[in-house]
Write an enzyme that holds these catalytic residues in place. Sequence first.
Site, PDB file in Angstrom:
ATOM      1  N   GLY A  17       0.803  -1.220   0.000  1.00 53.51           N
ATOM      2  CA  GLY A  17       0.000   0.000   0.000  1.00 53.51           C
ATOM      3  C   GLY A  17       0.832   1.265   0.000  1.00 53.51           C
TER       4      GLY A  17
ATOM      5  N   ASP B 298       1.841  -1.392 -13.953  1.00 57.70           N
ATOM      6  CA  ASP B 298       2.488  -2.081 -12.825  1.00 57.70           C
ATOM      7  C   ASP B 298       2.862  -3.517 -13.171  1.00 57.70           C
ATOM      8  OD1 ASP B 298       1.876   0.269 -11.585  1.00 57.70           O
ATOM      9  OD2 ASP B 298       0.396  -0.573 -10.201  1.00 57.70           O
TER      10      ASP B 298
HETATM   11  P1  ADP Z   1       0.319  -1.136  -3.716  1.00 57.51           P
HETATM   12  O1  ADP Z   1       0.165  -1.960  -4.934  1.00 57.51           O
HETATM   13  O2  ADP Z   1       0.774   0.254  -4.004  1.00 57.51           O
HETATM   14  O3  ADP Z   1       1.174  -1.751  -2.658  1.00 57.51           O
HETATM   15  P2  ADP Z   1      -2.503  -1.677  -3.555  1.00 57.51           P
HETATM   16  O4  ADP Z   1      -3.611  -1.094  -2.738  1.00 57.51           O
HETATM   17  O5  ADP Z   1      -2.625  -1.661  -5.023  1.00 57.51           O
HETATM   18  O6  ADP Z   1      -1.146  -0.952  -3.080  1.00 57.51           O
HETATM   19  O7  ADP Z   1      -2.280  -3.184  -3.128  1.00 57.51           O
HETATM   20  C1  ADP Z   1      -2.096  -3.506  -1.763  1.00 57.51           C
HETATM   21  C2  ADP Z   1      -2.983  -4.704  -1.410  1.00 57.51           C
HETATM   22  O8  ADP Z   1      -2.458  -5.879  -2.055  1.00 57.51           O
HETATM   23  C3  ADP Z   1      -2.966  -5.043   0.068  1.00 57.51           C
HETATM   24  O9  ADP Z   1      -3.959  -4.303   0.757  1.00 57.51           O
HETATM   25  C4  ADP Z   1      -3.243  -6.521   0.061  1.00 57.51           C
HETATM   26  O10 ADP Z   1      -4.627  -6.769  -0.060  1.00 57.51           O
HETATM   27  C5  ADP Z   1      -2.571  -7.004  -1.217  1.00 57.51           C
HETATM   28  N1  ADP Z   1      -1.209  -7.515  -0.994  1.00 57.51           N
HETATM   29  C6  ADP Z   1      -0.087  -7.079  -1.590  1.00 57.51           C
HETATM   30  N2  ADP Z   1       0.991  -7.820  -1.214  1.00 57.51           N
HETATM   31  C7  ADP Z   1       0.533  -8.753  -0.349  1.00 57.51           C
HETATM   32  C8  ADP Z   1       1.144  -9.821   0.386  1.00 57.51           C
HETATM   33  N3  ADP Z   1       2.455 -10.084   0.302  1.00 57.51           N
HETATM   34  N4  ADP Z   1       0.339 -10.571   1.182  1.00 57.51           N
HETATM   35  C9  ADP Z   1      -0.980 -10.329   1.266  1.00 57.51           C
HETATM   36  N5  ADP Z   1      -1.609  -9.354   0.590  1.00 57.51           N
HETATM   37  C10 ADP Z   1      -0.882  -8.564  -0.210  1.00 57.51           C
HETATM   38 MG    MG Z   2      -1.219  -1.629  -6.498  1.00 56.85          MG
END
Ligand code: ADP
Ligand code: MG
Length: 387
Positions: free
Chosen positions: A127, A177
Amino acid sequence: MSDLRDDVSDLFAALTGREPDGLWSAPGRVNLLGDHTDYHDGFALPFAIDRRTLVAAGARDDAVLRVVSALSDQAIEVRLDELDAVRGRAGWADYPLGVAWALGRSGADLAAVPGVDLVLDSNVPVGAGLSSSAALESAVALALDDLWRLGMSHPALAQAGRLAENDFVGAPTGILDQTAAMLGRRDAALLLDSRSLATEYVDLGLEAAGLAIVVLETGESHSHATGGYGDRRAESEAAAVRLGATSLRDLGIDDLVRARATLDDLGFRRVRHVVSENARVLEAVRLLRADGPTAIGALLDASHASLRDDYEVSTPELDLAVETARENGALGARMTGGGFGGSAIALAPVDAISRIQVALDGAFSEHGFAQPEVYPVRPSDGATRDR
Ligand code: ADP
Ligand code: MG
């Protein structure tokens, strides 16, 4: 990184009582230039970073998909023929389940493939605008492609990741992305044409120039599934319709005179951002190839101003991070990714990094903002099988 590989393999063994069939990983990304252009068929210049999401995976002898993440205590099990029933309702697990679903939409026969245990861990901040979502999607897509012997290309897997994010998670994001996470290459950025999906590598030569890209994580988390991202997309697409353009990609700087005469102020500014940002990406590629990375600082600064004033997706934290980095030796700085929080990047001499760190700490605490994270990132390879 090698520790994380052992950790995720160990976690897989502890949860399943067997060794994984393999280990796959994919990186987060920063976008050097070109934000809010991908869904307008435009240009972007991201690179994959040296932070990765790993997935240990193993086929099962039933048709169940089981997903576990070291970052969540919520494990999910769903039958492959029941994915539609959980669509958009499985929390974080929507991301990996969505990838399986999207592969089904892209030609995989989900009735014929085995179930899979997927165990994830990551050192991509979640996030923070560094695309932990695409890192996860891309690692899982490559793992399932291997285990299910689909033989899909990396660009096709990037498309499946995007389909998962758009239609299963419900976040209306573009292809940027996943392209960076699937196709990134060490020491290079990737020029992406979001219309043709053609990509070209552009050497960055940061190290030779004594420069680094420094991430300035504000700590404000953002979400693209809700709120401003979709609003900006709708506003700018409506402006394109009023201009009679299929896509803002088809407009050049010369068309801005007509856009100003046709649109209200808000619509005009949304259009001016997209049109000028596309031009900045192409100019940056030209400068990188002709003069190297020291030449692109002013373009980063101009991009930030455009995202802040015309597209209105920056925040006071991002603006402060960018200004402080510039005042402390950065050649240029900008927010990166969708905005509304997340991270900025600075192009800085390696020997200015610690000064930027200290200055940002001071400036953020002076303004009552949470402490930022400041660290250099290296342009790195995209999704790979690691074991
Ligand atoms: P960003 O892509 O900038 O980090 P996003 O809101 O697009 O932010 O994605 C973040 C979301 O992706 C988290 O809230 C979660 O639901 C999921 N996520 C990402 N990496 C993981 C992980 N390693 N384990 C569990 N969920 C994950
Ligand atoms: Mg994202």
